[in-house]
Design a protein around this motif. Structure first.
Motif, PDB file in Angstrom:
ATOM      1  N   GLU A 187     -28.097 -63.485  -1.387  1.00  0.00           N
ATOM      2  CA  GLU A 187     -27.281 -62.964  -0.283  1.00  0.00           C
ATOM      3  C   GLU A 187     -25.788 -63.090  -0.569  1.00  0.00           C
ATOM      4  OE1 GLU A 187     -26.736 -63.667   4.549  1.00  0.00           O
ATOM      5  OE2 GLU A 187     -28.397 -64.584   3.453  1.00  0.00           O
ATOM      6  N   GLU A 188     -25.362 -64.214  -1.153  1.00  0.00           N
ATOM      7  CA  GLU A 188     -23.943 -64.387  -1.451  1.00  0.00           C
ATOM      8  C   GLU A 188     -23.471 -63.384  -2.487  1.00  0.00           C
ATOM      9  OE1 GLU A 188     -22.072 -68.405  -1.533  1.00  0.00           O
ATOM     10  OE2 GLU A 188     -24.159 -69.084  -1.651  1.00  0.00           O
ATOM     11  N   LEU A 189     -24.281 -63.169  -3.535  1.00  0.00           N
ATOM     12  CA  LEU A 189     -23.908 -62.192  -4.563  1.00  0.00           C
ATOM     13  C   LEU A 189     -23.770 -60.797  -3.967  1.00  0.00           C
ATOM     14  CD1 LEU A 189     -26.189 -63.419  -7.502  1.00  0.00           C
ATOM     15  CD2 LEU A 189     -23.699 -63.606  -7.352  1.00  0.00           C
ATOM     16  N   GLU A 190     -24.696 -60.432  -3.084  1.00  0.00           N
ATOM     17  CA  GLU A 190     -24.628 -59.098  -2.471  1.00  0.00           C
ATOM     18  C   GLU A 190     -23.380 -58.948  -1.610  1.00  0.00           C
ATOM     19  OE1 GLU A 190     -27.106 -56.432   0.786  1.00  0.00           O
ATOM     20  OE2 GLU A 190     -28.183 -57.862  -0.489  1.00  0.00           O
ATOM     21  N   GLN A 191     -23.030 -59.973  -0.852  1.00  0.00           N
ATOM     22  CA  GLN A 191     -21.881 -59.881   0.050  1.00  0.00           C
ATOM     23  C   GLN A 191     -20.570 -59.695  -0.706  1.00  0.00           C
ATOM     24  OE1 GLN A 191     -21.828 -59.615   3.353  1.00  0.00           O
ATOM     25  NE2 GLN A 191     -24.061 -59.642   3.373  1.00  0.00           N
ATOM     26  N   VAL A 192     -20.359 -60.483  -1.753  1.00  0.00           N
ATOM     27  CA  VAL A 192     -19.062 -60.409  -2.442  1.00  0.00           C
ATOM     28  C   VAL A 192     -18.967 -59.183  -3.344  1.00  0.00           C
ATOM     29  CG1 VAL A 192     -18.660 -62.880  -2.311  1.00  0.00           C
ATOM     30  CG2 VAL A 192     -19.877 -61.955  -4.283  1.00  0.00           C
ATOM     31  N   TYR A 193     -20.084 -58.811  -3.993  1.00  0.00           N
ATOM     32  CA  TYR A 193     -20.009 -57.693  -4.940  1.00  0.00           C
ATOM     33  C   TYR A 193     -19.981 -56.334  -4.246  1.00  0.00           C
ATOM     34  CZ  TYR A 193     -20.381 -60.518  -9.145  1.00  0.00           C
ATOM     35  OH  TYR A 193     -20.114 -61.395 -10.173  1.00  0.00           O
ATOM     36  N   LYS A 194     -20.567 -56.232  -3.069  1.00  0.00           N
ATOM     37  CA  LYS A 194     -20.526 -54.937  -2.394  1.00  0.00           C
ATOM     38  C   LYS A 194     -19.115 -54.627  -1.899  1.00  0.00           C
ATOM     39  CE  LYS A 194     -21.901 -56.231   2.343  1.00  0.00           C
ATOM     40  NZ  LYS A 194     -22.952 -56.063   3.372  1.00  0.00           N
ATOM     41  N   VAL A 195     -18.353 -55.660  -1.540  1.00  0.00           N
ATOM     42  CA  VAL A 195     -16.960 -55.440  -1.146  1.00  0.00           C
ATOM     43  C   VAL A 195     -16.138 -54.982  -2.351  1.00  0.00           C
ATOM     44  CG1 VAL A 195     -14.879 -56.568  -0.273  1.00  0.00           C
ATOM     45  CG2 VAL A 195     -17.098 -57.092   0.740  1.00  0.00           C
ATOM     46  N   TYR A 196     -16.367 -55.628  -3.495  1.00  0.00           N
ATOM     47  CA  TYR A 196     -15.611 -55.255  -4.698  1.00  0.00           C
ATOM     48  C   TYR A 196     -15.974 -53.840  -5.144  1.00  0.00           C
ATOM     49  CZ  TYR A 196     -13.578 -55.464  -9.348  1.00  0.00           C
ATOM     50  OH  TYR A 196     -12.826 -55.200 -10.463  1.00  0.00           O
ATOM     51  N   CYS A 197     -17.255 -53.533  -5.156  1.00  0.00           N
ATOM     52  CA  CYS A 197     -17.695 -52.210  -5.622  1.00  0.00           C
ATOM     53  C   CYS A 197     -17.216 -51.105  -4.694  1.00  0.00           C
ATOM     54  CB  CYS A 197     -19.215 -52.179  -5.738  1.00  0.00           C
ATOM     55  SG  CYS A 197     -19.865 -53.284  -7.015  1.00  0.00           S
ATOM     56  N   ALA A 198     -17.130 -51.393  -3.394  1.00  0.00           N
ATOM     57  CA  ALA A 198     -16.676 -50.373  -2.448  1.00  0.00           C
ATOM     58  C   ALA A 198     -15.226 -49.990  -2.696  1.00  0.00           C
ATOM     59  CB  ALA A 198     -16.857 -50.863  -1.020  1.00  0.00           C
ATOM     60  N   GLY A 199     -14.397 -50.917  -3.173  1.00  0.00           N
ATOM     61  CA  GLY A 199     -12.992 -50.614  -3.439  1.00  0.00           C
ATOM     62  C   GLY A 199     -12.698 -50.244  -4.873  1.00  0.00           C
ATOM     63  N   TYR A 200     -13.741 -50.124  -5.700  1.00  0.00           N
ATOM     64  CA  TYR A 200     -13.534 -49.851  -7.129  1.00  0.00           C
ATOM     65  C   TYR A 200     -12.899 -48.480  -7.366  1.00  0.00           C
ATOM     66  CZ  TYR A 200     -14.700 -48.973 -12.033  1.00  0.00           C
ATOM     67  OH  TYR A 200     -14.633 -48.654 -13.363  1.00  0.00           O
ATOM     68  N   GLU A 201     -13.359 -47.459  -6.657  1.00  0.00           N
ATOM     69  CA  GLU A 201     -12.815 -46.111  -6.854  1.00  0.00           C
ATOM     70  C   GLU A 201     -11.332 -46.054  -6.501  1.00  0.00           C
ATOM     71  OE1 GLU A 201     -14.234 -43.622  -8.256  1.00  0.00           O
ATOM     72  OE2 GLU A 201     -16.169 -44.647  -8.502  1.00  0.00           O
ATOM     73  N   GLN A 202     -10.951 -46.718  -5.448  1.00  0.00           N
ATOM     74  CA  GLN A 202      -9.534 -46.736  -5.072  1.00  0.00           C
ATOM     75  C   GLN A 202      -8.698 -47.453  -6.127  1.00  0.00           C
ATOM     76  OE1 GLN A 202      -8.847 -48.455  -1.219  1.00  0.00           O
ATOM     77  NE2 GLN A 202      -6.670 -47.914  -1.180  1.00  0.00           N
ATOM     78  N   ALA A 203      -9.250 -48.508  -6.729  1.00  0.00           N
ATOM     79  CA  ALA A 203      -8.534 -49.197  -7.800  1.00  0.00           C
ATOM     80  C   ALA A 203      -8.357 -48.284  -9.008  1.00  0.00           C
ATOM     81  CB  ALA A 203      -9.283 -50.469  -8.185  1.00  0.00           C
TER      82      ALA A 203
END
Length: 685
Positions: free
Chosen positions: A122-138
């Motif tokens: 659950e912790e891995l999913e929470q932190v990585y989904k936030v990062y992946c969601a902003g990847y395109e903008q980066a």
């Protein structure tokens, strides 16, 4: 990323070949494959631990060294580029520490690794989904930097100094690392699982862990797609009418027409409407929260307007004509409060309440757009579902429409509860701040007023005694106002005609003796005669009415006599002439206790002694001087009557003194009123 992950694989390949030289071992042919599987399993575990350590080292370089050296970039860009990398470092740091601890229990290590992944799922999913969601903008920022050669060279130089293996990829190499790592976990677990015997106790745990990490990646992809849909529809565009019309084409018209048709079918009951009780409840709460924010923002705006008006009222800057005493203390206190306490309160109110409230109202625009767009996509979804039931298949675009609605609906159902709670907490904090500011203001006012109130003559009074003092003072003032009002009610209504100029009395007397007072009229404005029989008259001139119509029967033109000429004038510029007060009445007004005809002027500008101390003569109406022999008056202005008539004895004009100036004013404009009692409170003896 080849440099990051191929090392352990190569080790595994080399290690797999080592047992071949021991084929003649006493274990026989059956023991060799089992030994090889165990070796591959250990190498896969070693690859997992080693690459995790290398990955965490790379994250820490990004989060500390590289980010600290890119200070030439705006803080907003750094937040987008590195997103929540600090949270990822914390989670993966604890994960690596737990992985390394499993090495001490070699027999149970594989089973412990499987349980460890299930624990951190659950912790891995929470932190990585936030990062992946902003990847395109980066990535969009990285592309923008590449269009600025000088900035790109600076960034590339920093990366080569800290992470030489990044090469020409630059920031992209670093940004993609977390995405590659989260997708690598299922593969690493699968590799360990393949080299674990099915009958081993660790096999079911590894199976669950592998499936769990695959679900984590699927959920991250789903979340990323939802965020992309939300980002597309939450943008608030301020388009002109021309720009909106330019966007209209055949496709948009067809789409909107289809939606309208679907909506009309639902309203008519021809097709069923999709019901979603969960979303409807969330939307209702969102609308309620949005209404609370809007109403509070409107109320605070009105409060600030009233506060601004209050600060604009500054009676302490005016000359109250009340020397000494509590007035000086009041002016000092009011000036102190207005320049410091109230001004500071206004600034804090704007910064701590108004601006956060405006930001909160702006934050509602995105979800509001999503909810509105969901309705459009729901109509499209229902139409596609009808076609799917009828035909059994849909086109690729229609399938994309279904997925868009499902993603949008899932996003709203998942995040609206959190958003509503966040808005409620924000709203509660704003209200608590507002209450705290009010309390601080009251405390400051009381503290500043303590020194001033201690100097007031009634500061030692108890509350009941002070209340009685205020009531008595207000009652006394009320009686004075009532007496003043009763006096003015007895004053005759203001004259509707201009007063006669000195010298015209003989003409008026002649007209009065010839026609009587009922036939006399006064000219209200200058009249210029246009015809041969029309008269030219001045404003204020007195005429006598001969006939109320002309020879043609026109009642708008009257035949009048000026005492020397006869002719026609406009009836709309005449009004009945009301006789001025008699001489005796005027004498009683100016000198009620004397019957003499002339008042003796006083050598000083003070009111004449003949006026009683309890009454005074004031101007009942405003009067504008028209010559140097006259003096202007303001309504309610005290005057000193010097002569009750002009030099020819005409009582319609009085000689008065106002503010040190002497001149004539119409006697009908004067009235007698009681003198106001001295200002201030008199303490009980």
């Amino acid at each position: 990323m080849v440099l990051l992950f191929t090392g352990p694989s190569a080790m595994a390949s080399r290690g797999a070949d080592e047992p071949s030289s021991k084929s003649g071992s006493p274990d026989g042919e059956g023991g060799v494959p089992e030994h090889r599987s165990l070796l591959r399993q250990r190498l896969a575990v070693k690859e997992l631990v080693d690459t995790e350590a290398t990955y965490l080292h790379m994250l820490r370089l990004c989060g500390s060294d590289i980010r600290s050296r890119l200070q030439q970039l705006p803080q907003g860009d750094l937040d987008v580029l590195f997103s929540n990398i600090d949270e990822i470092i914390k989670v993966n740091g604890r994960f690596l520490h737990a992985l390394q601890e499993t090495a001490s229990k070699e027999e149970e290590q594989v089973s412990l690794i499987g349980n460890l992944f299930l624990e951190f799922q659950e912790e891995l999913e929470q932190v990585y989904k936030v990062y992946c969601a902003g990847y395109e903008q980066a990535l969009q920022l990285v592309e923008a930097y590449r269009k600025e050669p000088e900035l790109q060279r600076e960034i590339q130089g920093i990366l080569e100094a800290v992470v030489p293996q990044a090469g020409s990829s630059g920031l992209t190499f670093l940004l993609v690392t977390p995405l590659q790592r989260i997708t690598k976990y299922p593969l690493l677990l699968q590799k360990i699982l393949e080299n674990t015997p099915p009958d081993a106790s660790a096999y079911p745990v590894l199976e669950r862990a592998t499936s769990a990490l695959q679900d984590v990646n699927a959920n991250i992809n789903e979340y990323k797609m939802r965020k992309e849909v939300a980002s597309k529809y939450t943008r608030v565009e301020h388009l002109s009418l021309r720009e909106r019309l330019a966007r209209i084409n055949t496709h948009t018209l067809s789409k909107k027409t289809t939606r309208l048709s679907q909506l009309l079918k639902q309203e008519a009951g021809l097709v069923p409407r999709t019901e979603d009780k969960e979303f409807d409840d969330l939307e209702e709460k969102f609308q309620w929260v949005s209404l609370c924010v809007t109403e509070l923002r409107s109320n605070v705006a009105a409060y600030l307007d009233n506060l601004e008006a209050f600060l604009g009222c500054r009676p302490h800057e005016c000359n109250l004509d009340i020397p000494g005493g509590p007035v000086v203390q009041y002016c000092h206190l009011a000036r102190d409060l207005q320049l410091e306490a109230f001004l500071n309160f206004k600034q804090r109110l704007e910064g701590l309440v108004w601006r956060p409230l405006c930001s909160l109202a702006g934050a509602l625009a995105g979800p509001r757009n999503l909810i509105r767009k969901r309705l459009d996509k729901l109509l499209d979804f229902e139409r596609v579902e009808e076609k799917l039931l009828e035909v059994g298949s849909v086109t690729y675009e229609e399938e994309a429409t279904r997925h868009t609605y499902q993603a949008l609906n899932s996003l709203l159902v998942a995040e609206l509860p959190q958003f509503n709670q966040l808005v409620m907490r924000w709203l509660g904090q704003v209200l608590r701040t507002f209450v705290a500011l009010q309390r601080d203001l009251a405390k400051q006012v009381l503290q500043r007023a303590e020194s001033s109130t201690a100097q007031l003559p009634h500061h030692h009074f108890s509350e009941p005694a002070f209340r009685k003092l205020v009531e008595d003072a207000l009652g006394q003032s009320s009686n004075q106002l009532r007496s003043f009002q009763e006096t003015f009610e007895k004053v005759p209504p203001p004259p509707t005609m201009q007063p006669l100029l000195p010298g015209s009395e003989r003409q008026v007397q002649a007209l009065l003796s010839s026609y009587g007072p009922g036939k006399l009229y006064q000219v209200t404005s200058n009249i210029s005669g246009a015809g041969t029989l029309d008269l030219t008259l001045l404003r204020g001139q007195i005429v006598a009415l001969l006939q109320s119509k002309d020879t043609k029967g026109n009642s708008g033109r009257w035949l009048v006599d000026t005492g020397g000429h006869r002719g026609y004038v406009s009836a709309g510029k005449l009004q009945p002439y009301r006789m001025a007060p008699s001489e005796e009445e005027l004498r009683g007004l100016a000198r009620p206790h004397e019957d003499s005809r002339r008042l003796t002027p006083e050598p000083t500008p003070a009111p004449v002694p003949s006026v009683p101390t309890t009454t005074q003569v004031v101007a009942a109406y405003a009067f504008e001087a028209r010559s140097s022999h006259e003096v202007s008056l303001q309504a309610g202005q005290p005057v000193s009557v010097l002569e009750a008539q002009d030099k020819k004895g005409n009582p319609e004009w009085s000689l008065v003194e106002v503010n040190g100036q002497r001149g004539y004013v119409p006697s009908g404009f004067l009235a007698r009123a009681p003198s106001p009692a001295p200002w201030g409170w008199s303490l009980p003896s």
